[in-house]
Design an enzyme around this catalytic site. Structure first.
Site, PDB file in Angstrom:
ATOM      1  N   ARG A   1      48.716  55.281  39.893  1.00 12.32           N
ATOM      2  CA  ARG A   1      49.885  55.023  40.748  1.00 12.32           C
ATOM      3  C   ARG A   1      51.102  55.688  40.146  1.00 12.32           C
ATOM      4  O   ARG A   1      51.222  55.774  38.917  1.00 12.32           O
ATOM      5  CB  ARG A   1      50.183  53.519  40.825  1.00 12.32           C
TER       6      ARG A   1
ATOM      7  N   ARG B   1      51.813  41.316  48.478  1.00  2.00           N
ATOM      8  CA  ARG B   1      53.254  41.140  48.684  1.00  2.00           C
ATOM      9  C   ARG B   1      53.610  41.637  50.088  1.00  2.00           C
ATOM     10  O   ARG B   1      53.603  42.833  50.357  1.00  2.00           O
ATOM     11  CB  ARG B   1      54.059  41.906  47.631  1.00  2.00           C
ATOM     12  N   SER B   2      53.907  40.683  50.962  1.00  2.00           N
ATOM     13  CA  SER B   2      54.243  41.087  52.327  1.00  2.00           C
ATOM     14  C   SER B   2      55.696  41.562  52.381  1.00  2.00           C
ATOM     15  O   SER B   2      56.485  41.281  51.484  1.00  2.00           O
ATOM     16  CB  SER B   2      54.025  39.919  53.292  1.00  2.00           C
TER      17      SER B   2
ATOM     18  N   CYS C   1      50.962  58.844  49.334  1.00  2.00           N
ATOM     19  CA  CYS C   1      49.506  58.757  49.493  1.00  2.00           C
ATOM     20  C   CYS C   1      48.992  57.801  50.562  1.00  2.00           C
ATOM     21  O   CYS C   1      48.197  58.227  51.404  1.00  2.00           O
ATOM     22  CB  CYS C   1      48.864  58.472  48.153  1.00  2.00           C
TER      23      CYS C   1
ATOM     24  N   LYS D   1      49.603  59.215  54.095  1.00  2.00           N
ATOM     25  CA  LYS D   1      48.873  60.481  54.250  1.00  2.00           C
ATOM     26  C   LYS D   1      47.370  60.244  54.286  1.00  2.00           C
ATOM     27  O   LYS D   1      46.664  60.820  55.129  1.00  2.00           O
ATOM     28  CB  LYS D   1      49.246  61.397  53.074  1.00  2.00           C
TER      29      LYS D   1
END
Ligand SMILES: NC(=O)C1=CN([C@@H]2O[C@H](COP(=O)(O)OP(=O)(O)OC[C@H]3O[C@@H](n4cnc5c(N)ncnc54)[C@H](O)[C@@H]3O)[C@@H](O)[C@H]2O)C=CC1
Ligand SMILES: O=C(O)[C@H]1O[C@H](OP(=O)(O)OP(=O)(O)OC[C@H]2O[C@@H](n3ccc(=O)[nH]c3=O)[C@H](O)[C@@H]2O)[C@H](O)[C@@H](O)[C@@H]1O
Length: 432
Positions: free
Chosen positions: A158, A261-262, A270, A273
């Protein structure tokens, strides 16, 4: 081992620094001279915690960079870490990876010793064995599987935690079609496995499966967020706190606490895409995936819901509205597909005067919206604003307190659950 890494962006530079640190001899090949010079000067061309130190330590020793593809000749394995951006219809643009594969082939034409070309980029099943192998064959005048080998090794790091994610992976997926390629790739990763905590599993599989695993991984995570956003939207209707609900369901190992986590949804270079690309490829192949289309639809709708919550409190026409957070997530200056983009656009459509703030991403957002006002602190953005929309969960926003007092109307619409409800502000959480 001697490794060449073609493409020196987020992935290519990170894995180059890490592989050098693990004891390999690494050369980065990039067409961008500035990137090459930066690495050779011992500096990192991208902002990633820990990467600058790795490059400073190994540049000039076991790590170098060049624009000259000839450097590949002296290496055993070449990783392709090229961009695979979206075309207009969501499908991937394979132009960069094809061009690079052709250049690799030109060098392999003159190479007598075995060579393995590993695709690190995220690509649709079939790309490695067809497009990449064919491109190399066409310029090398050699046969894949005989004179050289191809493999696919997806990357799961990440942005913002790229070095740690690469050095401490949950898994290492090796997609190969023959034993020699697999043994070579295993040898590349042996030093990492020896030092990584928890002995990360190596998942040996076929090339097409490895390509699909990467899309499945990202599609699953993006869908998980969309599902918790869908549930969060329901929670909001019933005055239920979606974060309490998420915490409880996350205690079930089958669900897990991560990526629950809303809020205003997923952005970045990424998830959007890759979800678009796998939907486009599947649709072209004859299957329209309804779950992934729904995940995308929910994601596209969250910024609209946030703006509708604003409308419920303030008519923003000709009013100053603060947007706090422009990066697609905290810890990065990357604004690609940031949820701040549809939020700002929605405010401009309402004829609001937008004043935006982000600790590091202002310059990047200026390329999208050159004409809005950018503040140099959250406090300045809040001054005289009739509302504040919180789009990125930067820690510093959690510390805001008396700063809200300077607002014309203290309406705070929180898209990331980063501000605490308190006296003196009108607080709306997106899903709580
Ligand atoms: N950014 C991320 O966090 C992750 C990205 N990926 C995937 O990895 C791939 C690469 O992504 P990023 O590193 O983010 O891309 P990027 O855009 O940051 O870097 C790509 C680099 O390739 C160079 N390049 C372009 N054409 C070239 C050529 N013909 N020869 C040599 N160099 C060339 C560019 O100058 C640039 O430095 C993509 O497929 C992406 O989906 C996978 C996991 C994580
Ligand atoms: O293929 C890639 O490039 C990478 O994409 C994501 O990594 P990244 O986009 O850097 O960031 P994430 O931390 O996954 O966040 C993506 C988006 O989801 C949002 N998000 C994340 C988690 C969550 O619970 N809720 C939520 O809305 C973030 O705010 C952000 O906008 C994946 O997590 C990586 O495994 C993958 O390698």
């Amino acid at each position: 081992m001697k490794l060449s890494i073609v493409g020196s962006g987020y992935v290519g530079t990170t894995i180059a620094g890490c592989f050098a640190d693990l004891g390999h001899e690494v050369v980065n090949v990039d067409i961008d001279e500035e990137i090459v010079e930066t690495i050779n000067a011992g500096e990192s061309p991208i902002h990633e915690p820990g990467l600058e130190e790795l490059i400073a330590t190994h540049a000039g020793e076991t790590l170098s960079a060049t624009t000259d593809y000839e450097a590949i000749h002296e290496t055993d394995v070449t990783f392709l870490a090229l961009p695979t951006p979206s075309n207009e219809d969501g499908s991937i643009d394979t132009g960069y990876i094809e061009a690079a594969a052709q250049s690799v082939g030109e060098v392999l034409a003159e190479k007598e010793t075995p060579h393995l070309v590993v695709v690190k980029s995220t690509v649709i099943p079939g790309t490695t064995e067809e497009l990449v192998a064919n491109a190399i064959e066409s310029t090398a005048g050699k046969r894949a599987g005989e004179d050289f080998h191809v493999a696919m090794n997806p990357e799961f790091l990440r942005e913002g935690s790229a070095v740690t994610d690469f050095l401490e992976p949950h898994k290492i997926v090796l997609g190969t079609q023959d034993a020699s390629a697999r043994e070579t790739l295993e040898a590349v990763y042996d030093p990492l496995r020896e030092q990584a905590p928890g002995d990360p599993p190596v998942f040996a599989t076929g090339i097409r499966e490895a390509e699909m695993i990467k899309y499945a991984n990202n599609a699953f995570l993006a869908s998980k967020i969309s599902l918790i956003n869908d549930i969060g939207n329901i929670c909001k209707e019933f005055d239920v706190d979606a974060y309490e609900v998420a915490e409880a369901i996350g205690l079930d190992d089958r669900i897990s606490e991560q990526f629950l986590r809303s809020g205003v949804g997923w952005g970045g270079s990424c998830f959007p895409k890759d979800v678009d690309a796998i939907i486009a490829a599947a649709t072209q192949a004859g299957y329209e995936p309804p779950m992934l289309e729904a995940a995308r639809e929910v994601n596209d709708h969250q910024p609209t819901r946030m703006l509708e919550l604003l409308d419920g409190h303030v008519d923003s026409t000709d009013k100053r509205v603060a947007v706090l957070g422009l990066a697609f997530k905290p810890g990065t200056d990357d604004t690609r597909n940031s949820r701040a983009i549809p939020i700002i656009q929605g405010l401009l459509d309402r004829d609001a005067t937008v004043v935006a703030y982000d600790p590091v991403a202002t310059a990047n957002m200026q390329t999208h919206f050159p004409d809005i006002e950018y503040a140099d602190s959250a406090a300045r953005a809040l001054e005289d604003a009739s509302a504040a929309l919180v789009v990125t969960d930067w820690d510093e926003f959690a510390a805001l307190d008396t700063e809200f007092e300077s607002m014309a109307e203290p309406v705070v619409i929180d898209g990331r659950r980063i501000i605490e409800r308190r006296e003196g502000i009108v607080y709306e959480g997106l899903t709580w």
